[in-house]
Design an enzyme around this catalytic site. Structure first.
Site, PDB file in Angstrom:
ATOM      1  N   ARG A 241      -2.511 -16.274   2.243  1.00 19.48           N
ATOM      2  CA  ARG A 241      -3.880 -16.750   2.446  1.00 19.48           C
ATOM      3  C   ARG A 241      -4.479 -17.095   1.080  1.00 19.48           C
ATOM      4  O   ARG A 241      -4.269 -16.373   0.098  1.00 19.48           O
ATOM      5  CB  ARG A 241      -4.751 -15.694   3.137  1.00 19.48           C
ATOM      6  CG  ARG A 241      -4.441 -15.512   4.616  1.00 19.48           C
ATOM      7  CD  ARG A 241      -4.864 -16.725   5.420  1.00 19.48           C
ATOM      8  NE  ARG A 241      -4.598 -16.591   6.844  1.00 19.48           N
ATOM      9  CZ  ARG A 241      -3.480 -16.987   7.442  1.00 19.48           C
ATOM     10  NH1 ARG A 241      -2.496 -17.514   6.718  1.00 19.48           N
ATOM     11  NH2 ARG A 241      -3.329 -16.858   8.745  1.00 19.48           N
TER      12      ARG A 241
ATOM     13  N   ILE B  21       2.141 -18.181  -0.034  1.00 19.45           N
ATOM     14  CA  ILE B  21       2.349 -18.684   1.330  1.00 19.45           C
ATOM     15  C   ILE B  21       1.611 -17.791   2.330  1.00 19.45           C
ATOM     16  O   ILE B  21       1.924 -17.783   3.511  1.00 19.45           O
ATOM     17  CB  ILE B  21       3.850 -18.773   1.674  1.00 19.45           C
ATOM     18  CG1 ILE B  21       4.636 -17.552   1.152  1.00 19.45           C
ATOM     19  CG2 ILE B  21       4.461 -20.032   1.057  1.00 19.45           C
ATOM     20  CD1 ILE B  21       4.479 -16.306   1.922  1.00 19.45           C
TER      21      ILE B  21
ATOM     22  N   ARG C 264       0.822  -1.213   0.000  1.00 17.48           N
ATOM     23  CA  ARG C 264       0.000   0.000   0.000  1.00 17.48           C
ATOM     24  C   ARG C 264       0.853   1.259   0.000  1.00 17.48           C
ATOM     25  O   ARG C 264       0.482   2.281  -0.557  1.00 17.48           O
ATOM     26  CB  ARG C 264      -0.934   0.000   1.205  1.00 17.48           C
ATOM     27  CG  ARG C 264      -2.104  -0.968   1.081  1.00 17.48           C
ATOM     28  CD  ARG C 264      -2.971  -0.958   2.309  1.00 17.48           C
ATOM     29  NE  ARG C 264      -2.258  -1.477   3.477  1.00 17.48           N
ATOM     30  CZ  ARG C 264      -2.768  -1.562   4.693  1.00 17.48           C
ATOM     31  NH1 ARG C 264      -4.000  -1.145   4.931  1.00 17.48           N
ATOM     32  NH2 ARG C 264      -2.059  -2.060   5.685  1.00 17.48           N
TER      33      ARG C 264
ATOM     34  N   GLU D  35      -9.796 -24.383   2.241  1.00 15.17           N
ATOM     35  CA  GLU D  35      -9.011 -25.452   2.863  1.00 15.17           C
ATOM     36  C   GLU D  35      -9.893 -26.348   3.738  1.00 15.17           C
ATOM     37  O   GLU D  35     -10.796 -25.854   4.408  1.00 15.17           O
ATOM     38  CB  GLU D  35      -7.883 -24.844   3.709  1.00 15.17           C
ATOM     39  CG  GLU D  35      -6.877 -24.073   2.871  1.00 15.17           C
ATOM     40  CD  GLU D  35      -5.820 -23.369   3.716  1.00 15.17           C
ATOM     41  OE1 GLU D  35      -5.816 -23.535   4.954  1.00 15.17           O
ATOM     42  OE2 GLU D  35      -5.004 -22.648   3.134  1.00 15.17           O
TER      43      GLU D  35
ATOM     44  N   HIS E 125      -0.777 -26.096   3.935  1.00 17.54           N
ATOM     45  CA  HIS E 125      -0.667 -24.954   4.858  1.00 17.54           C
ATOM     46  C   HIS E 125       0.367 -25.239   5.951  1.00 17.54           C
ATOM     47  O   HIS E 125       0.069 -25.195   7.145  1.00 17.54           O
ATOM     48  CB  HIS E 125      -2.034 -24.630   5.476  1.00 17.54           C
ATOM     49  CG  HIS E 125      -2.142 -23.211   5.940  1.00 17.54           C
ATOM     50  ND1 HIS E 125      -3.337 -22.521   5.959  1.00 17.54           N
ATOM     51  CD2 HIS E 125      -1.210 -22.343   6.421  1.00 17.54           C
ATOM     52  CE1 HIS E 125      -3.136 -21.294   6.429  1.00 17.54           C
ATOM     53  NE2 HIS E 125      -1.849 -21.167   6.719  1.00 17.54           N
TER      54      HIS E 125
END
Length: 311
Positions: A231, A229, A174, A260, A278
């Site tokens: 979300r 790696i 950002r 998931e 994960h």
């Protein structure tokens, strides 16, 4: 008297035992009717302990008028309504930085695996394929361009590792990170056009949902490799499958998914995709550090009025 803590779900045996030793803990997941229980007893609790997988939304927080701290086991906190917590005067903590190194290690491992076909070649050899031929030529990792979506602790740890592979690194976030030697790219699409590897290392949640969309994948291109790696929600998974099937994207290394533990069936037959369960922060060392920190945050709050690692 011990402070009263509401534990939303089981965390780990070590954390559960330490919480039970140091606090008056009530396990919400063992209540037959959690909502009714909270309506009757919610005012008893002074704090909340929660695993990153468990939801901690506004209705639950609003049922705890005297709770002023939420200790989250995990770096991600997208299942906690942080704005509601702040509105209610609650401090929210997570377990940052202790995972950075292990997650960055895995990001590099996925990049190398996809680019060099390590997992695919392992399966090839085990199946006896080497006796009748050889795998096709793959691509190198060193000297390539690595783009990072997100440049917090994990992104910066990946950048340091990439430097050891003589890779050029740019990042999109950002705002630019002060004093970072790497170049900030204001446009994610432009970053993807430049990159050979695009590593997703930003927080999840509504603001970043499907940030990596078809346009970004097309910009990365048929030789580009996407690594996630962070979300699963950050990547438009349906668009990713289409891009891989059409050859518009070179490959993907994925530790996280939108739903998931469900992985798109189409990916399971793709040799240019590595899928994991994960596990980026799933090491003995990082787990022990997380266990200590989630409890230390609670201890610090009740000792000083401030958590150690606020969100």
């Amino acid at each position: 008297m011990k402070h009263r803590i509401l534990q939303i779900g089981p965390i780990t045996p070590s954390v559960d035992a330490r919480l039970a030793r140091d606090y008056d803990v009530t396990p919400l997941w063992q209540q037959p009717e959690p909502a009714a229980f909270l309506a009757e007893h919610g005012a008893r609790f002074e704090g909340v302990a929660v695993h990153l997988r468990d939801a901690c939304g506004a209705p639950l927080l609003e049922a705890l008028p005297n709770a002023k701290v939420v200790a989250n086991f995990g770096v991600g906190y997208d299942k906690i309504d942080v704005e509601a917590a702040k509105r209610l005067g609650m401090q929210v903590s997570n377990t940052p930085r202790v995972l950075d190194g292990c997650v960055a290690d895995l990001a590099m491992g996925l990049a190398i695996d996809v680019a060099r076909g390590i997992s695919t070649t392992d399966r090839f050899v085990r199946a006896g394929g080497w006796k009748s031929g050889q795998r096709p030529l793959m691509t190198r990792v060193h000297g390539k361009n690595m783009g990072l979506l997100g440049f917090g602790g994990i992104g910066q740890a990946v950048a340091r590792r990439a430097a050891g592979f003589d890779m050029a690194v740019r990042y999109h976030s950002r705002r630019p990170v002060e004093n970072a030697p790497q170049r900030h790219e204001p446009s994610l699409v432009e970053l993807a056009k430049w990159a050979d590897f695009l590593v997703v290392a930003c927080p999840g949640g509504p603001q970043t949902r499907h940030l990596v969309n078809a346009e970004v994948m097309d910009a990365l291109g048929p030789a580009g490799i996407l690594i996630n790696i962070a979300r699963g929600s950050i990547v438009d998974e349906a668009a990713l499958v289409r891009a891989l099937q059409a050859g518009r994207l070179g490959g993907a290394g994925l530790d996280v998914f939108e739903n998931e533990p469900h992985v798109p069936e189409a990916m399971l037959d793709m040799d240019n995709v590595v899928v994991l369960s994960h596990i980026a922060g799933f090491t003995r060392e990082s787990r022990a550090d997380m266990e200590r920190l989630v409890c230390d945050n609670l201890d610090a709050y009740f000792r000083s009025g401030h958590v150690m690692t606020p969100v």
